[in-house]
Design an enzyme around this catalytic site. Structure first.
Site, short mmCIF file in Angstrom:
data_model
loop_
_atom_site.label_atom_id
_atom_site.label_comp_id
_atom_site.label_asym_id
_atom_site.label_seq_id
_atom_site.Cartn_x
_atom_site.Cartn_y
_atom_site.Cartn_z
N TYR A 35 -13.94 -0.89 0.55
CA TYR A 35 -14.15 -0.11 1.85
C TYR A 35 -13.34 1.05 2.18
O TYR A 35 -12.28 1.38 1.27
CB TYR A 35 -14.18 -1.06 2.88
N ASP A 36 -13.73 1.64 3.15
CA ASP A 36 -12.85 2.98 3.40
C ASP A 36 -12.93 4.09 2.32
O ASP A 36 -12.39 4.97 2.07
CB ASP A 36 -11.40 2.69 3.68
N GLU B 40 0.97 -1.22 0.08
CA GLU B 40 0.15 0.01 0.07
C GLU B 40 0.96 1.27 0.02
O GLU B 40 1.13 1.79 0.98
CB GLU B 40 -0.99 -0.13 1.09
N TRP C 281 -12.37 -8.27 5.72
CA TRP C 281 -11.44 -7.51 6.49
C TRP C 281 -12.15 -7.26 7.76
O TRP C 281 -12.82 -6.37 7.76
CB TRP C 281 -10.75 -6.32 6.09
#
Length: 373
Positions: A207-208, A135, A339
């Site tokens: 997500y996020d 990441e 997650w």
């Protein structure tokens, strides 16, 4: 000729294709309330041990914490209870960032040494493959050249896995990656064709989409949206960029994002917030029992949120997860990734049994879910 033979063949094919949908579960080694022995090995098709890291040269996989190797064999031993289960080691994560990956991809010799060392490490602890969670390439200190270097790394590791399997007459080690999903992230970090060529499947972190870094409240894992980030939008984008549907695994969060309302009299989507954080589902399901909690389900986004006092929380529940499972089935995708497994209600404290979200996902992927409305 009887029509029942062909009909049974079709029905069997549909059953097998649904049963084959992947249920990829990340397990955080740092969790104190869920040991490998607490995991039901029938819930997931692939279990990911998160996370390992790299040595200073970027060529050796090493544990983040010294106690983790003792967990590896307990983790991979879950296969003794489910012969179809695959256990994999996930390398990287947000905390590791880019620095050590930059060292790894700085030369092809480094990458080849890493691939050889990775095979030894994975086989030693009986893992079935490697998941790479960088990441992100070409970001967080990583230069633009690392977008291509990442694909070179995947090619070298994939080829090493193929060669080792043939040479040793063993099942080939799997290679996957967890990736960001937005158009911007893909443009900066990923060659989609390269990912698709060398990875067995691609874990899309769906997500996020929103969070406490913003000053307005919003859900972080919408299935659909008219003018905002959503799973549907990014799935279509990845397919348009050349990703095969059968390699796309859709991320589902077992946690919510919290927002502190600037004015608790204003608690609708888009209202102002001043702070926030995250909340695991095992806390969410207990908070939902408060008498002063207001529950809302968004018709378009297909996810819920709730409000209590000055707190606004967007999250996923069993219904929204089953709707996402149906979306995966309807669109011919590879499966779902969660997650994380340890964020579910692992003890059944909220009264819906142990791992209620994971059971909902499994049921939705295998049996389907009829969306109402």
């Amino acid at each position: 000729m009887s029509i029942y033979g062909p009909l049974l063949t079709v029905l069997l094919g549909l059953f097998l294709s649904c049963d084959a949908l992947k249920r990829v579960c990340y397990y955080g080694s740092w969790t104190s309330h869920l040991t490998p022995e607490d995991i039901d090995p029938s819930l997931c098709t692939h279990l990911m041990f998160a996370f390992s890291t790299l040595d200073a040269n970027g060529t050796e996989i090493i544990p983040f914490e010294s106690y983790e190797p003792a967990l590896y064999l307990r983790f991979t031993n879950l296969k003794s209870q489910n012969a179809k289960l695959k256990t994999m080691l996930s390398l990287g994560g947000w905390t590791m960032g880019s620095k050590l990956f930059i060292e790894l991809v700085s030369s092809e010799s480094n990458m080849r040494e890493f691939a050889s060392n990775a095979i030894t490490y994975l086989r030693t602890y009986n893992f079935d493959g490697l998941d790479i969670d960088w990441e992100y390439p070409a970001a967080r200190g990583s230069g633009p050249e690392d977008k291509a270097n990442f694909i070179t790394l995947l090619k070298i590791v994939h080829n090493a896995f193929v060669h080792e399997a043939h040479k040793e007459d063993k099942p080939r080690l799997l290679l996957t990656a967890a990736v960001g999903t937005s158009e911007f992230r893909v443009t900066e970090s990923y060659d989609v064709h390269g990912l698709s060529r060398y990875l067995d499947f691609i874990n899309l972190m769906m997500y996020d989409f929103h969070g406490q870094w913003e000053d307005t409240v919003n859900v972080h894992s919408a299935l659909y949206s008219d003018n905002d980030f959503s799973i549907d939008r990014f799935v279509k984008y990845w397919i348009s960029e050349g990703a095969p549907k059968k390699k796309l695994v859709i991320g589902v969060p077992f946690y919510g994002h919290t927002f502190t309302l600037a004015d608790k009299q204003q608690a609708s989507m888009g209202d102002n917030s001043t702070a926030g954080g995250s909340m695991p589902y095992y806390q969410i399901c207990q908070t939902l029992t408060r008498n002063d909690t207001i529950h809302v389900r968004l018709d378009r986004e297909r996810v819920p949120y709730f409000v209590y006092d000055d707190q606004w929380v967007g999250y996923d529940d069993a219904q929204s997860i089953m709707e996402k499972a149906q979306y995966i089935r309807d669109n011919g995708l590879a499966g779902a990734m969660v997650w994380a497994l340890d964020l579910d209600d692992t003890t059944g404290a909220c009264g819906d049994g142990k791992f209620p979200l994971m059971h909902a996902l499994k049921k939705g992927l295998i049996e389907g879910y009829q969306v109402v409305g």
